[in-house]
Design a protein around this motif. Structure first.
Motif, PDB file in Angstrom:
ATOM      1  N   LEU A  94       0.824  -1.211   0.000  1.00 39.05           N
ATOM      2  CA  LEU A  94       0.000   0.000   0.000  1.00 39.05           C
ATOM      3  C   LEU A  94       0.860   1.265   0.000  1.00 39.05           C
ATOM      4  O   LEU A  94       0.543   2.230  -0.687  1.00 39.05           O
ATOM      5  CB  LEU A  94      -0.929   0.002   1.223  1.00 39.05           C
ATOM      6  N   THR A  95       1.972   1.231   0.736  1.00 38.99           N
ATOM      7  CA  THR A  95       2.784   2.443   0.907  1.00 38.99           C
ATOM      8  C   THR A  95       3.822   2.657  -0.188  1.00 38.99           C
ATOM      9  O   THR A  95       4.247   3.778  -0.414  1.00 38.99           O
ATOM     10  CB  THR A  95       3.531   2.408   2.252  1.00 38.99           C
ATOM     11  N   GLY A  96       4.270   1.570  -0.797  1.00 34.36           N
ATOM     12  CA  GLY A  96       5.343   1.688  -1.776  1.00 34.36           C
ATOM     13  C   GLY A  96       6.729   1.711  -1.137  1.00 34.36           C
ATOM     14  O   GLY A  96       7.732   1.812  -1.825  1.00 34.36           O
ATOM     15  N   GLU A  97       6.782   1.640   0.179  1.00 34.26           N
ATOM     16  CA  GLU A  97       8.057   1.605   0.908  1.00 34.26           C
ATOM     17  C   GLU A  97       8.584   0.168   0.911  1.00 34.26           C
ATOM     18  O   GLU A  97       7.905  -0.751   0.497  1.00 34.26           O
ATOM     19  CB  GLU A  97       7.848   2.094   2.350  1.00 34.26           C
ATOM     20  N   GLN A  98       9.806  -0.027   1.443  1.00 34.38           N
ATOM     21  CA  GLN A  98      10.381  -1.368   1.467  1.00 34.38           C
ATOM     22  C   GLN A  98       9.928  -2.187   2.664  1.00 34.38           C
ATOM     23  O   GLN A  98       9.865  -3.404   2.587  1.00 34.38           O
ATOM     24  CB  GLN A  98      11.897  -1.278   1.450  1.00 34.38           C
ATOM     25  N   ASP A  99       9.655  -1.532   3.793  1.00 35.58           N
ATOM     26  CA  ASP A  99       9.277  -2.230   5.014  1.00 35.58           C
ATOM     27  C   ASP A  99       7.884  -1.821   5.467  1.00 35.58           C
ATOM     28  O   ASP A  99       7.346  -0.802   5.032  1.00 35.58           O
ATOM     29  CB  ASP A  99      10.270  -1.912   6.143  1.00 35.58           C
ATOM     30  N   TRP A 100       7.344  -2.631   6.374  1.00 29.75           N
ATOM     31  CA  TRP A 100       6.067  -2.295   6.995  1.00 29.75           C
ATOM     32  C   TRP A 100       6.262  -1.029   7.833  1.00 29.75           C
ATOM     33  O   TRP A 100       7.293  -0.853   8.457  1.00 29.75           O
ATOM     34  CB  TRP A 100       5.594  -3.434   7.886  1.00 29.75           C
ATOM     35  N   ILE A 101       5.267  -0.156   7.835  1.00 24.98           N
ATOM     36  CA  ILE A 101       5.329   1.087   8.601  1.00 24.98           C
ATOM     37  C   ILE A 101       4.337   0.988   9.756  1.00 24.98           C
ATOM     38  O   ILE A 101       3.190   0.585   9.569  1.00 24.98           O
ATOM     39  CB  ILE A 101       4.998   2.294   7.708  1.00 24.98           C
ATOM     40  N   THR A 102       4.796   1.370  10.946  1.00 20.15           N
ATOM     41  CA  THR A 102       3.954   1.332  12.137  1.00 20.15           C
ATOM     42  C   THR A 102       3.413   2.725  12.424  1.00 20.15           C
ATOM     43  O   THR A 102       4.115   3.720  12.278  1.00 20.15           O
ATOM     44  CB  THR A 102       4.769   0.843  13.356  1.00 20.15           C
ATOM     45  N   GLY A 103       2.153   2.774  12.853  1.00 19.27           N
ATOM     46  CA  GLY A 103       1.544   4.045  13.208  1.00 19.27           C
ATOM     47  C   GLY A 103       0.342   3.833  14.100  1.00 19.27           C
ATOM     48  O   GLY A 103       0.029   2.710  14.484  1.00 19.27           O
ATOM     49  N   VAL A 104      -0.326   4.921  14.407  1.00 24.96           N
ATOM     50  CA  VAL A 104      -1.518   4.892  15.248  1.00 24.96           C
ATOM     51  C   VAL A 104      -2.748   5.084  14.354  1.00 24.96           C
ATOM     52  O   VAL A 104      -2.767   5.957  13.485  1.00 24.96           O
ATOM     53  CB  VAL A 104      -1.456   6.014  16.316  1.00 24.96           C
ATOM     54  N   ILE A 105      -3.756   4.265  14.579  1.00 25.28           N
ATOM     55  CA  ILE A 105      -4.986   4.367  13.789  1.00 25.28           C
ATOM     56  C   ILE A 105      -5.703   5.663  14.144  1.00 25.28           C
ATOM     57  O   ILE A 105      -5.973   5.931  15.314  1.00 25.28           O
ATOM     58  CB  ILE A 105      -5.901   3.154  14.036  1.00 25.28           C
ATOM     59  N   ILE A 106      -5.987   6.471  13.124  1.00 21.29           N
ATOM     60  CA  ILE A 106      -6.689   7.738  13.344  1.00 21.29           C
ATOM     61  C   ILE A 106      -8.122   7.702  12.827  1.00 21.29           C
ATOM     62  O   ILE A 106      -8.913   8.571  13.172  1.00 21.29           O
ATOM     63  CB  ILE A 106      -5.920   8.921  12.721  1.00 21.29           C
ATOM     64  N   ASP A 107      -8.451   6.680  12.001  1.00 23.32           N
ATOM     65  CA  ASP A 107      -9.819   6.587  11.493  1.00 23.32           C
ATOM     66  C   ASP A 107     -10.106   5.173  10.998  1.00 23.32           C
ATOM     67  O   ASP A 107      -9.232   4.536  10.414  1.00 23.32           O
ATOM     68  CB  ASP A 107     -10.024   7.577  10.344  1.00 23.32           C
ATOM     69  N   VAL A 108     -11.312   4.712  11.273  1.00 22.83           N
ATOM     70  CA  VAL A 108     -11.805   3.439  10.752  1.00 22.83           C
ATOM     71  C   VAL A 108     -13.182   3.730  10.178  1.00 22.83           C
ATOM     72  O   VAL A 108     -14.040   4.267  10.871  1.00 22.83           O
ATOM     73  CB  VAL A 108     -11.904   2.362  11.856  1.00 22.83           C
ATOM     74  N   GLU A 109     -13.375   3.395   8.920  1.00 24.72           N
ATOM     75  CA  GLU A 109     -14.619   3.739   8.248  1.00 24.72           C
ATOM     76  C   GLU A 109     -15.158   2.541   7.479  1.00 24.72           C
ATOM     77  O   GLU A 109     -14.394   1.759   6.930  1.00 24.72           O
ATOM     78  CB  GLU A 109     -14.325   4.930   7.331  1.00 24.72           C
ATOM     79  N   LYS A 110     -16.466   2.421   7.450  1.00 22.09           N
ATOM     80  CA  LYS A 110     -17.110   1.384   6.643  1.00 22.09           C
ATOM     81  C   LYS A 110     -17.477   2.003   5.305  1.00 22.09           C
ATOM     82  O   LYS A 110     -18.391   2.801   5.211  1.00 22.09           O
ATOM     83  CB  LYS A 110     -18.354   0.848   7.348  1.00 22.09           C
ATOM     84  N   ASN A 111     -16.738   1.622   4.274  1.00 28.63           N
ATOM     85  CA  ASN A 111     -16.959   2.141   2.935  1.00 28.63           C
ATOM     86  C   ASN A 111     -17.839   1.151   2.180  1.00 28.63           C
ATOM     87  O   ASN A 111     -17.519  -0.039   2.131  1.00 28.63           O
ATOM     88  CB  ASN A 111     -15.605   2.314   2.238  1.00 28.63           C
ATOM     89  N   PRO A 112     -18.919   1.616   1.560  1.00 35.95           N
ATOM     90  CA  PRO A 112     -19.823   0.689   0.870  1.00 35.95           C
ATOM     91  C   PRO A 112     -19.194  -0.012  -0.335  1.00 35.95           C
ATOM     92  O   PRO A 112     -19.664  -1.051  -0.762  1.00 35.95           O
ATOM     93  CB  PRO A 112     -20.986   1.573   0.436  1.00 35.95           C
ATOM     94  N   PHE A 113     -18.100   0.531  -0.866  1.00 34.52           N
ATOM     95  CA  PHE A 113     -17.464  -0.058  -2.046  1.00 34.52           C
ATOM     96  C   PHE A 113     -16.210  -0.871  -1.699  1.00 34.52           C
ATOM     97  O   PHE A 113     -15.914  -1.856  -2.341  1.00 34.52           O
ATOM     98  CB  PHE A 113     -17.093   1.031  -3.052  1.00 34.52           C
ATOM     99  N   LYS A 114     -15.460  -0.439  -0.702  1.00 36.66           N
ATOM    100  CA  LYS A 114     -14.184  -1.068  -0.362  1.00 36.66           C
ATOM    101  C   LYS A 114     -14.232  -1.890   0.921  1.00 36.66           C
ATOM    102  O   LYS A 114     -13.259  -2.546   1.257  1.00 36.66           O
ATOM    103  CB  LYS A 114     -13.097   0.000  -0.195  1.00 36.66           C
ATOM    104  N   GLY A 115     -15.312  -1.824   1.673  1.00 42.63           N
ATOM    105  CA  GLY A 115     -15.375  -2.508   2.965  1.00 42.63           C
ATOM    106  C   GLY A 115     -14.807  -1.595   4.041  1.00 42.63           C
ATOM    107  O   GLY A 115     -15.014  -0.395   4.023  1.00 42.63           O
TER     108      GLY A 115
END
Length: 57
Positions: free
Chosen positions: A13-34
């Motif tokens: 998703l990021t295009g970086e080489q490694d996994w990136i860690t962060g804090v969740i700032i939003d969780v949304e239910k999208n009707p098209f993407k879940g």
């Protein structure tokens, strides 16, 4: 996963080489993407995408 939790985002998703860690700032239910999650990392970058690209820390 919910707001305030720590999570890692996949390089697919990021295009970086490694996994990136962060804090969740939003969780949304999208009707098209879940469930769409947004995280903010320690550098202030925001990454968002489908739930399948995220893993809890």
């Amino acid at each position: 996963m919910k707001k305030g939790d720590k999570a890692m985002v996949s390089p697919k998703l990021t295009g970086e080489q490694d996994w990136i860690t962060g804090v969740i700032i939003d969780v949304e239910k999208n009707p098209f993407k879940g469930i769409v999650i947004a995280i903010k990392d320690q550098l202030g970058r925001i990454f968002f995408g489908e739930e399948k690209y995220f893993a809890p820390v």
